[in-house]
Design a protein around this motif. Structure first.
Motif, PDB file in Angstrom:
ATOM      1  N   VAL A 226      11.505  -1.332   8.353  1.00 24.84           N
ATOM      2  CA  VAL A 226      12.514  -0.267   8.389  1.00 24.84           C
ATOM      3  C   VAL A 226      12.627   0.462   7.053  1.00 24.84           C
ATOM      4  CG1 VAL A 226      13.843  -1.452  10.177  1.00 24.84           C
ATOM      5  CG2 VAL A 226      14.402  -1.864   7.762  1.00 24.84           C
ATOM      6  N   GLY A 227      11.621   0.282   6.194  1.00 22.57           N
ATOM      7  CA  GLY A 227      11.679   0.881   4.876  1.00 22.57           C
ATOM      8  C   GLY A 227      11.765   2.392   4.885  1.00 22.57           C
ATOM      9  N   ALA A 228      11.236   3.024   5.917  1.00 20.18           N
ATOM     10  CA  ALA A 228      11.260   4.479   5.990  1.00 20.18           C
ATOM     11  C   ALA A 228      12.473   5.008   6.757  1.00 20.18           C
ATOM     12  CB  ALA A 228       9.970   4.994   6.644  1.00 20.18           C
ATOM     13  N   ARG A 229      13.304   4.112   7.250  1.00 15.98           N
ATOM     14  CA  ARG A 229      14.480   4.544   8.024  1.00 15.98           C
ATOM     15  C   ARG A 229      15.622   4.921   7.086  1.00 15.98           C
ATOM     16  NH1 ARG A 229      10.992   5.179  10.964  1.00 15.98           N
ATOM     17  NH2 ARG A 229      10.129   3.601  12.356  1.00 15.98           N
ATOM     18  N   LYS A 235      22.370   2.422  10.689  1.00 13.11           N
ATOM     19  CA  LYS A 235      23.745   2.252  11.170  1.00 13.11           C
ATOM     20  C   LYS A 235      23.849   2.570  12.651  1.00 13.11           C
ATOM     21  CE  LYS A 235      26.224   3.069   6.833  1.00 13.11           C
ATOM     22  NZ  LYS A 235      27.211   3.922   6.125  1.00 13.11           N
ATOM     23  N   ARG A 236      23.138   3.597  13.094  1.00 14.05           N
ATOM     24  CA  ARG A 236      23.197   3.947  14.515  1.00 14.05           C
ATOM     25  C   ARG A 236      22.612   2.826  15.370  1.00 14.05           C
ATOM     26  NH1 ARG A 236      20.627   9.217  17.572  1.00 14.05           N
ATOM     27  NH2 ARG A 236      18.681   8.282  16.827  1.00 14.05           N
ATOM     28  N   ALA A 237      21.546   2.203  14.882  1.00 11.64           N
ATOM     29  CA  ALA A 237      20.968   1.079  15.624  1.00 11.64           C
ATOM     30  C   ALA A 237      21.956  -0.077  15.711  1.00 11.64           C
ATOM     31  CB  ALA A 237      19.676   0.628  14.957  1.00 11.64           C
ATOM     32  N   ASP A 245      14.065   6.582  17.213  1.00 12.75           N
ATOM     33  CA  ASP A 245      13.409   7.558  18.079  1.00 12.75           C
ATOM     34  C   ASP A 245      14.296   7.982  19.247  1.00 12.75           C
ATOM     35  OD1 ASP A 245      13.431   5.158  19.399  1.00 12.75           O
ATOM     36  OD2 ASP A 245      11.270   5.055  19.752  1.00 12.75           O
ATOM     37  N   GLY A 246      15.557   7.548  19.222  1.00 11.52           N
ATOM     38  CA  GLY A 246      16.505   7.952  20.260  1.00 11.52           C
ATOM     39  C   GLY A 246      16.554   7.054  21.473  1.00 11.52           C
TER      40      GLY A 246
END
Length: 281
Positions: A226-229, A235-237, A245-246
């Motif tokens: 998740v380094g690029a998130r 937080k949304r996850a 990706d929704g």
């Protein structure tokens, strides 16, 4: 509807042991996930017509070569729950995994994670559990075929200390440990928890009524993890169950929408801790 279940949980700092215990049980430890009945796709509210059956036992069954267990009734019902347990009994179960009858429970009850609890938070959780309304619901007894003792979590072998850390990364580690994050995210494909060589790597396939899902890599690796998130995506996850990706996340991660009840400080701390996980492919 989340507000209905939160009870005394709020974004304010808890002032009493019961309030603090409610916050931990309902917003961090996600005890509903195993101990409350729920219907398919019903993540926030237990199944049935009312919230009155919360904590009276879950619908999931864990069947392994070593044991077959269900999420137990942890209401204060004296016959089918833990109403006859003392505070010492509850604390021993939570930190040692041993019931009042001397039987060691399966590691689905992550007592090896709960050892990290501060004395005050352990008291608070115990106080809150004693306020839960009794619900009579006899769950199937556990079946143990061989002795199982999970490996200790590095950094959580004992209480973290008298107070919850204020440093964001240390605080995030404390909260993520109580949320049992590495119970799944440090589990190898063969199902073994490996906290030294598989820290945050994911890869274990979880199967259930929802189908199957492979646990994600939550390390700081930019491609595999998740380094690029962004913080907002993470937080949304955690709070909405929506991936970067929704897509809607599957169970059991989907039920982590309970984390939407966390204070902003604590949620930011969990993100800070995730950022500190060394990258691993």
């Amino acid at each position: 509807m989340l507000g209905v279940l939160c009870g005394v949980v709020s974004s304010a700092v808890a002032e009493t042991p019961v309030e603090r215990g409610s916050y931990l049980v309902n917003a961090v430890m996600v005890c509903d996930g195993c101990h409350s009945p729920r219907g398919p796709g019903d993540l926030a509210i237990p199944s049935g017509l009312s919230v009155e059956r919360r904590f009276s036992g879950g619908v999931e069954v864990w069947e392994t070569p070593a044991y077959t267990v269900h999420g137990s009734n942890i209401t204060t019902d004296r016959d089918t729950g833990i109403g006859s347990w003392s505070g010492v009994d509850i604390k021993r179960l939570m930190t040692e995994g041993i019931r009042p009858d001397g039987v060691r429970v399966a590691p689905q009850m992550p007592y090896h994670f709960y050892r990290i609890l501060t004395p005050g938070d352990l008291d608070a959780v115990t106080s809150y559990l004693k306020t839960i309304k009794p619900v009579s619901n006899e769950m199937p007894p556990p079946v143990y075929k061989t002795a199982v003792k999970p490996p200790p979590l590095p950094g959580a072998e004992t209480s973290i200390g008298d107070t919850v850390p204020t440093d964001p990364v240390a605080r995030g580690f404390y909260l993520a440990t109580l949320a049992n994050c590495m119970g799944c995210h440090s589990r190898r494909p063969d199902g073994v928890q490996d906290f030294r060589n598989w820290w945050g790597k994911g890869g274990f396939e979880i199967k259930g009524e929802f189908g199957s899902v492979v646990v994600s890599n939550i390390s700081a690796h930019r491609e595999k993890g998740v380094g690029a998130r962004t913080d907002a995506e993470l937080k949304r996850a955690l709070t909405e169950g929506i991936g970067h990706d929704g897509r809607l996340l599957k169970m059991p991660m989907a039920r982590q929408v309970y984390l939407s009840r966390m204070t902003e400080q604590d949620l930011n701390a969990v993100i800070a801790w995730m950022r500190s996980i060394p990258p691993i492919e």
